[in-house]
Design an enzyme around this catalytic site. Structure first.
Site, PDB file in Angstrom:
ATOM      1  CB  CYS A 118     -50.107  12.061  -5.751  1.00  0.00           C
ATOM      2  SG  CYS A 118     -50.596  11.340  -4.221  1.00  0.00           S
TER       3      CYS A 118
ATOM      4  CB  CYS B 180     -49.961   8.851  -9.773  1.00  0.00           C
ATOM      5  SG  CYS B 180     -50.937  10.286  -9.414  1.00  0.00           S
TER       6      CYS B 180
ATOM      7  CG  ASP C  25      -9.069  -1.789   3.195  1.00  0.00           C
ATOM      8  OD1 ASP C  25      -8.520  -2.878   3.419  1.00  0.00           O
ATOM      9  OD2 ASP C  25      -8.682  -0.987   2.333  1.00  0.00           O
TER      10      ASP C  25
ATOM     11  CG  ASP D 222      -9.240   0.601  -1.464  1.00  0.00           C
ATOM     12  OD1 ASP D 222      -9.948  -0.380  -1.750  1.00  0.00           O
ATOM     13  OD2 ASP D 222      -8.037   0.514  -1.188  1.00  0.00           O
TER      14      ASP D 222
ATOM     15  CG  ASP E 119     -11.567  -3.274   0.562  1.00  0.00           C
ATOM     16  OD1 ASP E 119     -10.953  -4.292   0.886  1.00  0.00           O
ATOM     17  OD2 ASP E 119     -11.089  -2.130   0.615  1.00  0.00           O
TER      18      ASP E 119
HETATM   19  P1  ADP Z   1      -4.978  -4.920   3.177  1.00  0.00           P
HETATM   20  O1  ADP Z   1      -5.967  -5.727   3.928  1.00  0.00           O
HETATM   21  O2  ADP Z   1      -4.107  -4.134   4.119  1.00  0.00           O
HETATM   22  O3  ADP Z   1      -5.576  -4.057   2.121  1.00  0.00           O
HETATM   23  P2  ADP Z   1      -4.095  -7.009   1.273  1.00  0.00           P
HETATM   24  O4  ADP Z   1      -5.207  -7.974   1.526  1.00  0.00           O
HETATM   25  O5  ADP Z   1      -4.086  -6.321  -0.033  1.00  0.00           O
HETATM   26  O6  ADP Z   1      -3.944  -5.949   2.473  1.00  0.00           O
HETATM   27  O7  ADP Z   1      -2.718  -7.788   1.459  1.00  0.00           O
HETATM   28  C1  ADP Z   1      -2.414  -8.422   2.680  1.00  0.00           C
HETATM   29  C2  ADP Z   1      -0.936  -8.697   2.832  1.00  0.00           C
HETATM   30  O8  ADP Z   1      -0.491  -9.567   1.804  1.00  0.00           O
HETATM   31  C3  ADP Z   1      -0.064  -7.484   2.722  1.00  0.00           C
HETATM   32  O9  ADP Z   1       0.040  -6.820   3.950  1.00  0.00           O
HETATM   33  C4  ADP Z   1       1.260  -8.091   2.285  1.00  0.00           C
HETATM   34  O10 ADP Z   1       1.949  -8.590   3.396  1.00  0.00           O
HETATM   35  C5  ADP Z   1       0.849  -9.252   1.432  1.00  0.00           C
HETATM   36  N1  ADP Z   1       0.859  -8.912  -0.013  1.00  0.00           N
HETATM   37  C6  ADP Z   1      -0.197  -8.858  -0.826  1.00  0.00           C
HETATM   38  N2  ADP Z   1       0.182  -8.553  -2.079  1.00  0.00           N
HETATM   39  C7  ADP Z   1       1.504  -8.388  -2.058  1.00  0.00           C
HETATM   40  C8  ADP Z   1       2.500  -8.063  -3.043  1.00  0.00           C
HETATM   41  N3  ADP Z   1       2.188  -7.819  -4.309  1.00  0.00           N
HETATM   42  N4  ADP Z   1       3.779  -7.989  -2.650  1.00  0.00           N
HETATM   43  C9  ADP Z   1       4.100  -8.219  -1.383  1.00  0.00           C
HETATM   44  N5  ADP Z   1       3.234  -8.528  -0.416  1.00  0.00           N
HETATM   45  C10 ADP Z   1       1.941  -8.627  -0.726  1.00  0.00           C
HETATM   46 MG    MG Z   2      -6.733  -3.031   0.575  1.00  0.00          MG
END
Ligand code: ADP
Ligand code: MG
Length: 710
Positions: A16, A19, A400, A594, A598
């Site tokens: 309980c 406890c 996201d 995801d 994030d």
């Molecule tokens: P989200 O918020 O959509 O998950 P991210 O924060 O991962 O996006 O990235 C934001 C932006 O930065 C993308 O939309 C892209 O324009 C640019 N970016 C990030 N990483 C890359 C990469 N490896 N090659 C090209 N563009 C990138």
């Molecule tokens: Mg992302």
């Protein structure tokens, strides 16, 4: 000084919440203890301590000194142990049995009281014999009370024992005897209620694999899963459970991953697939290379999290726990008043025996654990009652974009060279720069390049700029790939605006600071989102907002299509600020992501939800709630589960509150004879168990309910 360590100490004998309080106090009183969390259902204490100041033997001594509790030898449990009887089945059987026994005893008591049989019995049997019957029959209870008194604890049986002696004092030995009978019956009921809560959690572990067929020295041997080593090959035959998390080396099978994801639709597994322990191979066999065993597997983690969910108590439970600690003194006070005013020992006895402090404390956890256990089997890992409670207050949902709202598998749709290069040259250059990036956009570029069978260059000085893009040196020139903020030289081309208005993400490519090309990528929005958003609205959640690192136009196009709000151009750290800003305005914020990149925002939100968490440890750890499969309909379902659970919790609490107030009032005014008071005392536990068991009913899920049949 050494660092604080966390110990998980098994504790047996707690029936309980009273406890758990005793054990908690006993351990906290030791020196060097930073925090103690006693879990009734998991039967353990999670203790944070300084190993210089306190050790296990000292804790064991404290626990055993606090009551009839034992600390079994710590066996390193590497695999969850199986249980056979499910909670639903258990509840049905025990409920029937107890209900039956109870009904019989209750009818006898009511009949006896009504016909005055007890008075006759009382006069027929000489009083001293009656006293002996009471003392012998109630000895186990009295012994506990005496022991507790020596430890200066007042337990609910202390008051009831006073009631028994009050009845004896006025020569009513039959009344005393019946109270004793109900004290013991009540103990059983309480035990079963607690055990019910335990089962909700533990029946999950019944799904854990027990043995594995391992290839060793060219032989195939069957071993307990705990003895499988990482890297070893296990063999899974049709119909068998996959014993470990690992990668398929050879073979082919249709597997049922319902134990992990809650999705019973089978999936195909072949060489290269990642498979989870507790999944079942339906057709075909597999050879699997072991990556994780036992509690380290995804399934093992889920079980552990569900077991420990009890530690994240909801506020209602904290309140009930606190209240139940004050409840016994209150009852003692009422009994004293009753005696002083009415001078009626029997009414006083009735007050002392009618109170059920335990049901107040059990009302919440039994329902919460039933709900959490049931949800886990359907692919929703909820890490505590606290989150179910918070869920009912959520009014802002932040989402996201990449991987959460979209599939996270963008495809390159357009390539616009700017300085005379061919599109194949542009693509090869970009793919080379993106060679070591883990971003989904980088993957899209590599896939496109591979599709055209382009040969890539070796990048040097690779650098990833989170939320912006990448830089690398290719064949001596400095190549930058990313968004406008990374490449300000990228002039706003009219075609670029057009592409963005279609919801596409642009990758600007610069060669030695000269704009070289623009690439456009399109990601697919998950097909179940419109339906999920509609269902969320039905649940009263209106404010859904997209957070993205993508640019304004792309975000606006997508948000408009889905009918939600948006904020664009956010760096990963900005997402936390957005969450904080809403919280500062008094909102309760849910963040869905995801889980991998994030994680900080998920942790900051009041409720962080990781989508598709099976197999990703970070997501399971960081989020408050992990959805094991990528199914948006689980989000509205969560809200529905939380509402239903909190409804039942409140009903449990209201039921016990009304019951106790009514019982105490009737008893104090002499309307409730002690025998009936004693019978009444164990009823709320049964009520709680029956009411909470409603949460275990296998429901079709939200999808099934909300779908309009054509
Ligand atoms: P989200 O918020 O959509 O998950 P991210 O924060 O991962 O996006 O990235 C934001 C932006 O930065 C993308 O939309 C892209 O324009 C640019 N970016 C990030 N990483 C890359 C990469 N490896 N090659 C090209 N563009 C990138
Ligand atoms: Mg992302």
């Amino acid at each position: 000084m050494s660092k604080p360590t966390t110990l998980e100490i098994p504790v047996k004998g707690m029936d309980c919440t009273e406890c758990t309080r005793h054990v908690q106090q006993a351990i906290s009183a030791l020196p060097g203890i930073t925090s103690v969390n006693v879990l009734l259902a998991a039967e353990k204490a999670i203790v944070q301590l300084n190993p210089d100041q306190v050790d296990l033997p000292a804790i064991r001594k404290a626990v055993t000194g606090a009551g009839d509790y034992t600390v079994p030898e710590m066996v390193e449990a590497k695999t969850p142990s199986p249980r056979t009887l499910s909670m639903a089945a258990f509840n049905r059987r025990v409920g029937l049995l107890l209900g039956g026994v109870f009904a019989v005893i209750l009818s006898i008591v009511i009949l006896g009281e009504w016909l005055g049989l007890f008075d006759i019995l009382n006069t027929l049997v000489p009083f001293p014999i009656g006293v002996v019957i009471v003392l012998v029959g109630g000895w186990p209870v009295f012994r506990n009370v005496i022991r507790a008194t020596f430890r200066r604890q007042v337990i609910s049986h202390t008051l009831m024992t006073l009631g028994v002696f009050a009845a004896l004092a006025v020569g009513q030995w039959v009344t005393a005897a019946i109270v004793v009978i109900f004290m013991r019956v009540g103990d059983y009921v309480e035990n079963f209620t607690t055990e019910g809560a335990r089962r909700a959690v533990k029946e999950l572990t019944a799904l854990a694999p027990q043995t594995a067929r391992v290839e060793r020295d060219g032989l195939e041997i069957e071993l307990p899963v705990t003895q499988v080593n990482i890297g070893e090959i296990v063999i899974v035959r049709p119909g068998e459970k996959i014993p470990v998390d690992g990668e398929v080396i050879s073979g082919q099978a249709t597997i049922d991953q319902a134990a992990i994801t809650g999705e019973s639709m089978p999936v195909e597994a072949a060489a290269g697939s990642h498979v989870f322990a507790a999944a079942i191979a339906r057709l075909g066999s597999l050879r699997v290379q072991t990556r994780q065993v036992g509690l380290d597997t995804t399934f093992g983690r889920v079980v552990k999290m569900v077991e420990e969910a009890e530690a994240n108590r909801a506020d209602v439970q904290r309140f009930a726990d606190k209240f139940s600690a004050y409840y016994l003194p209150i009852v003692a006070g009422i009994a004293l008043l009753t005696f002083l005013i009415s001078r009626d020992p029997l009414a006083t006895a009735a007050v002392l025996v009618v109170a059920c402090s335990c049901s107040i404390a059990l009302a919440t956890p039994v329902a919460m654990l039933a709900s959490i256990g049931q949800s886990a089997r359907r692919g929703l890992l909820i890490k505590g009652g606290k989150y179910l409670e918070t869920l009912t207050q959520v009014d802002v949902v932040l989402v996201d974009k990449t991987g959460t709202l979209t599939l996270g598998k963008p495809q390159i749709t357009d390539i616009i060279p700017l300085n005379g290069l061919t599109s194949a040259e542009v693509l090869a250059l970009t793919a080379s720069a993106e060679r070591f990036s883990e971003h989904p956009l980088a993957e899209a570029v590599r896939v496109a390049a591979a599709g055209q069978k382009l040969s890539l260059h070796e990048p040097r000085d690779f650098e990833a700029v989170p939320g912006l893009g990448v830089r690398a040196t290719i064949n001596g020139s400095r190549v930058t790939v990313g968004n406008r903020r990374l490449i300000p030289a990228a002039k706003s081309l009219p075609t670029a605006h057009q592409l963005e208005a279609q919801g596409k993400t642009l990758l600007f490519v610069a060669c030695d600071d000269e704009p070289a090309a623009v690439l456009a990528a399109a990601d697919t929005v998950r097909s179940d989102i419109p339906e999920a958003l509609a269902a969320l609205k039905e649940q009263g959640v209106e404010h859904v907002e997209l957070l993205t690192g993508d640019n304004e136009r792309t975000a606006a196009a997508l948000a408009q299509k889905l009918g939600i709000r948006y904020q664009a151009n956010l760096l990963p750290e900005n997402k936390i600020e957005v969450v904080k800003a809403y919280q500062a305005k008094g909102h309760t914020v849910m963040m869905i992501g995801d889980g991998v990149n994030d994680a900080p925002a998920l942790a900051q939100a009041d409720i962080g939800i990781a989508m598709g968490a099976a197999g990703t440890d970070i997501a399971i750890e960081a989020a408050h709630i992990a959805l094991m499969r990528e199914d948006w309909m689980l989000v509205p379902e969560l809200f529905a589960i939380a509402r239903r659970t909190m409804g039942i919790v409140k009903m449990n609490l209201a039921m016990t509150a009304v019951y106790n107030v009514a019982g105490l009032t009737l008893a104090a005014f002499g309307f409730l004879p002690p025998v009936l008071a004693a019978a009444a005392q164990s009823l709320p536990d049964l009520g709680i168990m029956a009411n909470s068991a409603r949460l275990l009913r296998q429901e079709e899920g939200f999808r099934g309910k909300s779908k309009v049949q054509p």
